[in-house]
Enzyme design. Structure first.
Site, PDB file in Angstrom:
ATOM      1  N   THR A   1       0.816  -1.218   0.000  1.00 35.99           N
ATOM      2  CA  THR A   1       0.000   0.000   0.000  1.00 35.99           C
ATOM      3  C   THR A   1       0.849   1.266   0.000  1.00 35.99           C
ATOM      4  O   THR A   1       2.065   1.232   0.133  1.00 35.99           O
ATOM      5  CB  THR A   1      -0.950  -0.007   1.205  1.00 35.99           C
ATOM      6  OG1 THR A   1      -0.210  -0.292   2.393  1.00 35.99           O
ATOM      7  CG2 THR A   1      -2.031  -1.046   1.041  1.00 35.99           C
TER       8      THR A   1
ATOM      9  N   SER B   1       0.979   8.763   5.037  1.00 33.35           N
ATOM     10  CA  SER B   1       0.463   8.733   3.667  1.00 33.35           C
ATOM     11  C   SER B   1       1.631   9.051   2.745  1.00 33.35           C
ATOM     12  O   SER B   1       2.232  10.124   2.846  1.00 33.35           O
ATOM     13  CB  SER B   1      -0.646   9.772   3.476  1.00 33.35           C
ATOM     14  OG  SER B   1      -0.952   9.908   2.099  1.00 33.35           O
ATOM     15  N   ARG B   2       1.968   8.113   1.879  1.00 37.78           N
ATOM     16  CA  ARG B   2       3.127   8.328   1.001  1.00 37.78           C
ATOM     17  C   ARG B   2       2.813   9.303  -0.127  1.00 37.78           C
ATOM     18  O   ARG B   2       3.705   9.738  -0.830  1.00 37.78           O
ATOM     19  CB  ARG B   2       3.622   6.978   0.455  1.00 37.78           C
ATOM     20  CG  ARG B   2       4.132   6.075   1.560  1.00 37.78           C
ATOM     21  CD  ARG B   2       4.869   4.853   1.048  1.00 37.78           C
ATOM     22  NE  ARG B   2       5.212   3.996   2.189  1.00 37.78           N
ATOM     23  CZ  ARG B   2       4.667   2.827   2.447  1.00 37.78           C
ATOM     24  NH1 ARG B   2       3.738   2.358   1.645  1.00 37.78           N
ATOM     25  NH2 ARG B   2       5.026   2.112   3.488  1.00 37.78           N
ATOM     26  N   VAL B   3       1.546   9.629  -0.280  1.00 41.52           N
ATOM     27  CA  VAL B   3       1.167  10.668  -1.248  1.00 41.52           C
ATOM     28  C   VAL B   3       1.299  12.041  -0.591  1.00 41.52           C
ATOM     29  O   VAL B   3       1.702  13.016  -1.213  1.00 41.52           O
ATOM     30  CB  VAL B   3      -0.263  10.430  -1.766  1.00 41.52           C
ATOM     31  CG1 VAL B   3      -0.725  11.582  -2.645  1.00 41.52           C
ATOM     32  CG2 VAL B   3      -0.322   9.125  -2.541  1.00 41.52           C
TER      33      VAL B   3
END
Length: 509
Positions: free
Chosen positions: A342, A368-370
């Protein structure tokens, strides 16, 4: 030398237009019926993932091929199947018929209605298994998917097309976060593209599923939602296939350029179902008795989350998989697998939950990698440092328990952190429109709550929102709602509104 691109092309062609000529279909015999898994002989032309018919009426799907036999998992009741019954190939990959009429419906993973309404007979057959969109078809995730949960939208933002894991022990509110996110899709502002929802219930009690359906109906969002139910009483095969059916339904709307949110609740139970099937199939057991391909089970599913470019319709599928941990152990096999697949995780913690912080999100372990790419300019401009400040507060609060003397700056940081923590508490089934989230964040970050007692923060926030919702302040709230970056001149009217509210309210420290 074998060209991998040729192999991939063959697979894609098989999925897109798989069929048999009637003359090539063949019939075999049941050799063994063991716990919902059929071993059959004579099916020399069977294909992996193909739907077959046993005794003319019972559906199954091919899940294992050997030199002399085929293993089939049953999708219907299997008690009447006996040795010697016929097994015939159908020439079809397992799929579900989907049309726009499926919105608002409750179906099982094969598309069979569970809500007492008529079956969906006309529509497009969507294969349960499908190769995910390639890199060239995708674009960056930079459009927000608003959850209506302050702590997430401010500190762990989710973008359309992202895969954000919700992880934690049982009973800590993982499903509540997902359901609130579905409910919040009715709070989208004017001109924003709608988001359809697919909720996949895997291995849950039927009463729990009914409760969620009732809540979605009560909130007026069921008409834009599809419920796929494979309850704890259903065969392991249906629990294993349920997430793929959800992805297939989401891809139908994706092809029409829609944005879709899909919740897998939860993939731990799907892994249990697959482990059960695999052990019956005689596959070698590895770590925690799972077969070696359990990673592939989840990776090929979650890779189907995507945000497509305009040339391919511009739609998106945002996935919220849920994983249940044991005693907060995120280093176990399935949790680490899904974390690596994910684009970040929301970690809910028992200690926070038991201390009254709901949702019990640990901002230190959540990521959150975004990141801020999935926030509007307005949210980004007011919430930029909140995650770091709250994580620092938790560390300081632990240190301050030793009773050592604190300098004024540390004391001020602790007091601000207490109010931020209190502000991020939020009742279940009460997602907020973004402008009200931003208003709350401005109130705490610009010091308006510094003189408000901590125990009054929730009441202060509720009354402030009611005050801001009046016609007098509509222009100010519309500015917060339009998503554009907020400058100092934009924040001054908000400051004045909060001061005006405080003058007429009874909050004394």
């Amino acid at each position: 030398m074998i060209d991998s691109n040729d192999i991939l092309k063959q697979l894609e062609d098989r999925v897109k237009g798989f069929h048999y000529d009637a003359k090539t279909q063949n019939v075999g015999r049941v050799e063994v019926n063991h716990d919902g898994v059929i071993t059959a002989s004579g099916l020399s032309k069977a294909v992996m993932g193909e739907r077959v018919l046993i005794a003319g009426s019972v559906s199954g799907v091919v899940l294992d091929l050997t030199e002399d036999s085929v293993s089939i998992i049953l999708l219907d009741e299997s008690s009447d199947i006996k040795e010697g019954d016929t097994v015939s190939t159908t020439g079809e990959l397992l799929g579900v018929i989907v049309s726009d009429d499926i919105l608002g419906r409750v179906v099982n993973p094969l598309g069979v209605p569970l809500d007492g309404k008529s079956a969906i007979k006309k529509g497009k057959l969507m294969p349960l298994e499908r190769i995910a969109a390639g890199v060239v078809e995708r674009i960056d995730v930079d459009a927000p998917l608003k959850t209506g949960i302050k702590a997430i939208d401010a500190m762990i933002p989710i973008g359309r097309g992202q895969r954000e894991l919700i992880i934690g022990d049982r009973g800590l509110g993982k499903t509540a976060i997902a359901v609130d996110t579905i409910i919040n899709q009715k709070n989208l502002g004017k001109g924003q593209k709608r988001v359809l929802s697919v909720y996949v219930a895997i291995g849950q009690k039927q009463s729990t599923i009914a409760q969620i359906i009732g809540k979605l109906k009560e909130e007026g969002v069921l008409e834009n939602t599809v419920i796929i139910a494979a309850s704890a009483s259903d065969p392991a095969a249906l629990q294993y296939l349920a997430p793929y059916a959800g992805a297939a339904i989401a891809e139908y709307f994706l092809e029409k350029g829609e944005d879709v949110l899909i919740v897998y609740d939860d993939l731990t139970k799907q892994a249990w179902a697959y482990r059960q099937i695999s052990l019956v199939l005689g596959r070698p057991a590895g770590r925690e008795a799972y077969p070696g391909d359990i990673f592939y089970v989840h990776s090929r599913l979650l890779e189907r989350a995507v945000r497509l470019n305009k040339e391919n319709g511009g739609g998106s599928i945002t996935a919220l998989p849920i994983i249940e941990t044991q005693a907060g152990d995120i280093s176990a096999y399935i949790p680490t697998n899904v974390i690596s697949i994910t684009d970040g995780q929301i970690f809910v913690e028992a200690e926070l939950f038991n201390s009254g912080i709901r949702p019990a999100i640990n901002v230190g372990f959540s990521v959150s990698r975004v990141g801020s790419a999935a926030q509007t300019g307005a949210m980004k401009s007011v919430a930029g440092k909140m995650k770091l400040e709250l994580a620092q507060y938790r560390e300081l609060a632990a240190f301050a328990q030793f009773g050592s003397e604190l300098d004024p700056e540390t004391s001020r940081q602790l007091e601000r952190g207490k109010r931020s923590t209190e502000l991020f508490k939020q009742n279940q089934y009460h997602p907020l429109p973004e402008e009200y989230e931003i208003l709350s964040i401005i109130a705490v970050t610009r010091g308006h709550l510094d003189d408000i007692p901590v125990e009054d923060i929730s009441r202060f926030e509720a009354e402030l929102h009611e005050f801001a919702g009046g016609k007098k302040h509509q222009k100010t709230m519309d500015r917060l709602a339009n998503g554009e970056k907020l400058k100092e001149d934009d924040l001054k009217p908000v400051d004045e509104m909060i001061r005006e509210f405080k003058k007429g309210a009874d909050f004394t420290k």
